[in-house]
Enzyme design. Sequence first.
Site, PDB file in Angstrom:
ATOM      1  N   CYS A 205       3.185   7.938   7.442  1.00 34.65           N
ATOM      2  CA  CYS A 205       3.646   6.634   7.923  1.00 34.65           C
ATOM      3  C   CYS A 205       2.830   6.184   9.136  1.00 34.65           C
ATOM      4  O   CYS A 205       2.706   6.930  10.116  1.00 34.65           O
ATOM      5  CB  CYS A 205       5.135   6.707   8.284  1.00 34.65           C
ATOM      6  SG  CYS A 205       5.751   5.123   8.848  1.00 34.65           S
TER       7      CYS A 205
ATOM      8  N   LYS B 237       3.458  14.343   1.967  1.00 33.53           N
ATOM      9  CA  LYS B 237       2.718  13.121   1.625  1.00 33.53           C
ATOM     10  C   LYS B 237       1.896  12.731   2.840  1.00 33.53           C
ATOM     11  O   LYS B 237       2.451  12.564   3.939  1.00 33.53           O
ATOM     12  CB  LYS B 237       3.687  12.008   1.226  1.00 33.53           C
ATOM     13  CG  LYS B 237       2.989  10.711   0.827  1.00 33.53           C
ATOM     14  CD  LYS B 237       3.939   9.812   0.042  1.00 33.53           C
ATOM     15  CE  LYS B 237       3.305   8.489  -0.332  1.00 33.53           C
ATOM     16  NZ  LYS B 237       3.282   7.526   0.775  1.00 33.53           N
TER      17      LYS B 237
ATOM     18  N   ASN C 225      -2.683   8.520  -4.745  1.00 31.51           N
ATOM     19  CA  ASN C 225      -1.890   7.304  -4.528  1.00 31.51           C
ATOM     20  C   ASN C 225      -2.745   6.235  -3.849  1.00 31.51           C
ATOM     21  O   ASN C 225      -3.515   6.525  -2.957  1.00 31.51           O
ATOM     22  CB  ASN C 225      -0.671   7.666  -3.649  1.00 31.51           C
ATOM     23  CG  ASN C 225       0.041   6.466  -3.051  1.00 31.51           C
ATOM     24  OD1 ASN C 225       0.140   6.344  -1.842  1.00 31.51           O
ATOM     25  ND2 ASN C 225       0.531   5.574  -3.888  1.00 31.51           N
ATOM     26  N   GLY C 226      -2.559   5.005  -4.333  1.00 31.75           N
ATOM     27  CA  GLY C 226      -3.204   3.868  -3.688  1.00 31.75           C
ATOM     28  C   GLY C 226      -3.768   2.885  -4.674  1.00 31.75           C
ATOM     29  O   GLY C 226      -4.643   3.217  -5.477  1.00 31.75           O
ATOM     30  N   ASP C 227      -3.208   1.674  -4.658  1.00 32.31           N
ATOM     31  CA  ASP C 227      -3.750   0.520  -5.382  1.00 32.31           C
ATOM     32  C   ASP C 227      -3.625   0.589  -6.899  1.00 32.31           C
ATOM     33  O   ASP C 227      -4.337  -0.130  -7.599  1.00 32.31           O
ATOM     34  CB  ASP C 227      -5.228   0.296  -5.027  1.00 32.31           C
ATOM     35  CG  ASP C 227      -5.437   0.051  -3.542  1.00 32.31           C
ATOM     36  OD1 ASP C 227      -4.445  -0.227  -2.840  1.00 32.31           O
ATOM     37  OD2 ASP C 227      -6.596   0.150  -3.084  1.00 32.31           O
TER      38      ASP C 227
ATOM     39  N   MET D 257       9.427   4.102  -0.544  1.00 31.24           N
ATOM     40  CA  MET D 257       9.117   2.888   0.232  1.00 31.24           C
ATOM     41  C   MET D 257      10.331   2.496   1.060  1.00 31.24           C
ATOM     42  O   MET D 257      11.378   2.115   0.507  1.00 31.24           O
ATOM     43  CB  MET D 257       8.735   1.741  -0.704  1.00 31.24           C
ATOM     44  CG  MET D 257       7.282   1.763  -1.112  1.00 31.24           C
ATOM     45  SD  MET D 257       6.858   0.372  -2.177  1.00 31.24           S
ATOM     46  CE  MET D 257       7.519   0.937  -3.731  1.00 31.24           C
ATOM     47  N   ALA D 258      10.170   2.593   2.371  1.00 33.56           N
ATOM     48  CA  ALA D 258      11.269   2.287   3.283  1.00 33.56           C
ATOM     49  C   ALA D 258      11.722   0.841   3.085  1.00 33.56           C
ATOM     50  O   ALA D 258      10.900  -0.072   3.001  1.00 33.56           O
ATOM     51  CB  ALA D 258      10.804   2.501   4.720  1.00 33.56           C
TER      52      ALA D 258
HETATM   53  C1  FMN Z   1       7.221  -1.568   2.265  1.00 31.95           C
HETATM   54  C2  FMN Z   1       6.614  -0.198   2.201  1.00 31.95           C
HETATM   55  C3  FMN Z   1       7.360   0.870   2.634  1.00 31.95           C
HETATM   56  C4  FMN Z   1       6.828   2.151   2.578  1.00 31.95           C
HETATM   57  N1  FMN Z   1       7.582   3.208   2.967  1.00 31.95           N
HETATM   58  C5  FMN Z   1       7.109   4.462   2.818  1.00 31.95           C
HETATM   59  C6  FMN Z   1       7.933   5.588   3.083  1.00 31.95           C
HETATM   60  O1  FMN Z   1       9.121   5.470   3.429  1.00 31.95           O
HETATM   61  N2  FMN Z   1       7.373   6.817   2.942  1.00 31.95           N
HETATM   62  C7  FMN Z   1       6.071   6.995   2.540  1.00 31.95           C
HETATM   63  O2  FMN Z   1       5.611   8.119   2.414  1.00 31.95           O
HETATM   64  N3  FMN Z   1       5.283   5.948   2.248  1.00 31.95           N
HETATM   65  C8  FMN Z   1       5.770   4.698   2.363  1.00 31.95           C
HETATM   66  N4  FMN Z   1       5.000   3.643   2.018  1.00 31.95           N
HETATM   67  C9  FMN Z   1       3.658   3.882   1.463  1.00 31.95           C
HETATM   68  C10 FMN Z   1       3.697   3.979  -0.062  1.00 31.95           C
HETATM   69  O3  FMN Z   1       4.497   5.056  -0.493  1.00 31.95           O
HETATM   70  C11 FMN Z   1       2.267   4.167  -0.625  1.00 31.95           C
HETATM   71  O4  FMN Z   1       1.723   5.336  -0.095  1.00 31.95           O
HETATM   72  C12 FMN Z   1       1.355   2.998  -0.308  1.00 31.95           C
HETATM   73  O5  FMN Z   1       2.018   1.765  -0.441  1.00 31.95           O
HETATM   74  C13 FMN Z   1       0.104   2.997  -1.198  1.00 31.95           C
HETATM   75  O6  FMN Z   1       0.462   2.938  -2.551  1.00 31.95           O
HETATM   76  P1  FMN Z   1       0.365   1.549  -3.408  1.00 31.95           P
HETATM   77  O7  FMN Z   1      -1.035   1.047  -3.253  1.00 31.95           O
HETATM   78  O8  FMN Z   1       0.717   1.946  -4.792  1.00 31.95           O
HETATM   79  O9  FMN Z   1       1.317   0.602  -2.774  1.00 31.95           O
HETATM   80  C14 FMN Z   1       5.502   2.360   2.090  1.00 31.95           C
HETATM   81  C15 FMN Z   1       4.775   1.253   1.655  1.00 31.95           C
HETATM   82  C16 FMN Z   1       5.324  -0.014   1.695  1.00 31.95           C
HETATM   83  C17 FMN Z   1       4.511  -1.176   1.190  1.00 31.95           C
END
Ligand code: FMN
Length: 350
Positions: A122, A163, A225-227, A33-34
């Site tokens: 992204c 990814k 991945n997701g939620d 997560m960036a």
């Molecule tokens: C603040 C933020 C930054 C993210 N940065 C990246 C990143 O750098 N690389 C990436 O592949 N996904 C990034 N994602 C996506 C997450 O890795 C993930 O795929 C997405 O949030 C869904 O998963 P979750 O429902 O568990 O949050 C980012 C998501 C968020 C909320």
Amino acid sequence: MSVTSPHPTTGVQLKPLWIGDVCVDPPILQAPMAGFTNFAFRQIVREFGGAGLQATEMVSARSFVWLDEHEAEHPDRLWGVQEEPRPLAVQMWDNDPETLARVGQCLAREFRVSVVDINFGCPVKQVTQKAHSGSYLLRWPDRVGQIVERVVKACAPTPVTAKIRLGCTRDTVNAIDVAQAVEAAGAAALTVHGRTAQDFFKGSADWDRIAQIKPHLARIPLIGNGDLDSAEKVVAAFRRYPVDGVMIARASLGKPWLFAQAAAALRGEVIPPDPPLEEQRAIMLKHFALVLERFGPERGTMLMRKYAACYASGLPGARHFRGAISNAQSPEDFYRIVEELFPKVLSLQS
Ligand SMILES: Cc1cc2nc3c(=O)[nH]c(=O)nc-3n(C[C@H](O)[C@H](O)[C@H](O)COP(=O)(O)O)c2cc1C
């Protein structure tokens, strides 16, 4: 973890998750997560355990090369990577196979990371429209394949993963084609976020669509991945969908102990409760100390404000706390606000 019949209480048949020669145990991954998954966050997660593989924020391959050529320091996004425990994945993004190969090779050989991950998911404009990278590339499975192939060759024997999202838009879902291109190019695993780029974070992740990819992969593991925001949901994902691993992102920001809870649940153990709120506060302050050490008082405070909001999220009084902490300008401000308002959040809960 050996191959077994379904666990009597979880109903999950867990198999070991191998990414190349890296054993991801438990098969629960901490997402990149960036702006968030820097060394401080990873370290807090690591102390709780439960994440079989942790990832950095995404690194711009082009910026990496520029910094390298100008003998500048490595970007903040690689903070800790040289020294911290393995396994560790570093994610990078760009659209040029040569640039990605060069950076991937450096990450594999000099940084000795466990896994090199490439971002094809992204959805933000700066990466898609401006740099024609990230999810923008999903339109062309062949191009994705060419990139992966070049990076795999440059990084060998370090495993390379990709990814992705389901596609660019809801009308052009093509994750199966992309998945096959990724596998044919020699990647060692594929992670799929069950939304399209157009969705950003709207709606729910479509796990049925993630599941549909599985029969089209012959060799490599599929990570869904997701939620996933609770240990129960992690168990349910393994029970219902044919995934080899799961990845957790947002829900872990305020609950770095979520991986440990999910890991216990997968083992069929009682899920440990969230730490007492007093301890949550102490964890946040420990996280702050790590951030301050790296970024200094001013930048460190600015950075920590968003984590603090995550830690308070879901607790009574969170909005009040968030409003106040978002104005903290110095560590003194930060500590004062935590002292005044975080405890109030705590006492309201009991
Ligand atoms: C603040 C933020 C930054 C993210 N940065 C990246 C990143 O750098 N690389 C990436 O592949 N996904 C990034 N994602 C996506 C997450 O890795 C993930 O795929 C997405 O949030 C869904 O998963 P979750 O429902 O568990 O949050 C980012 C998501 C968020 C909320």
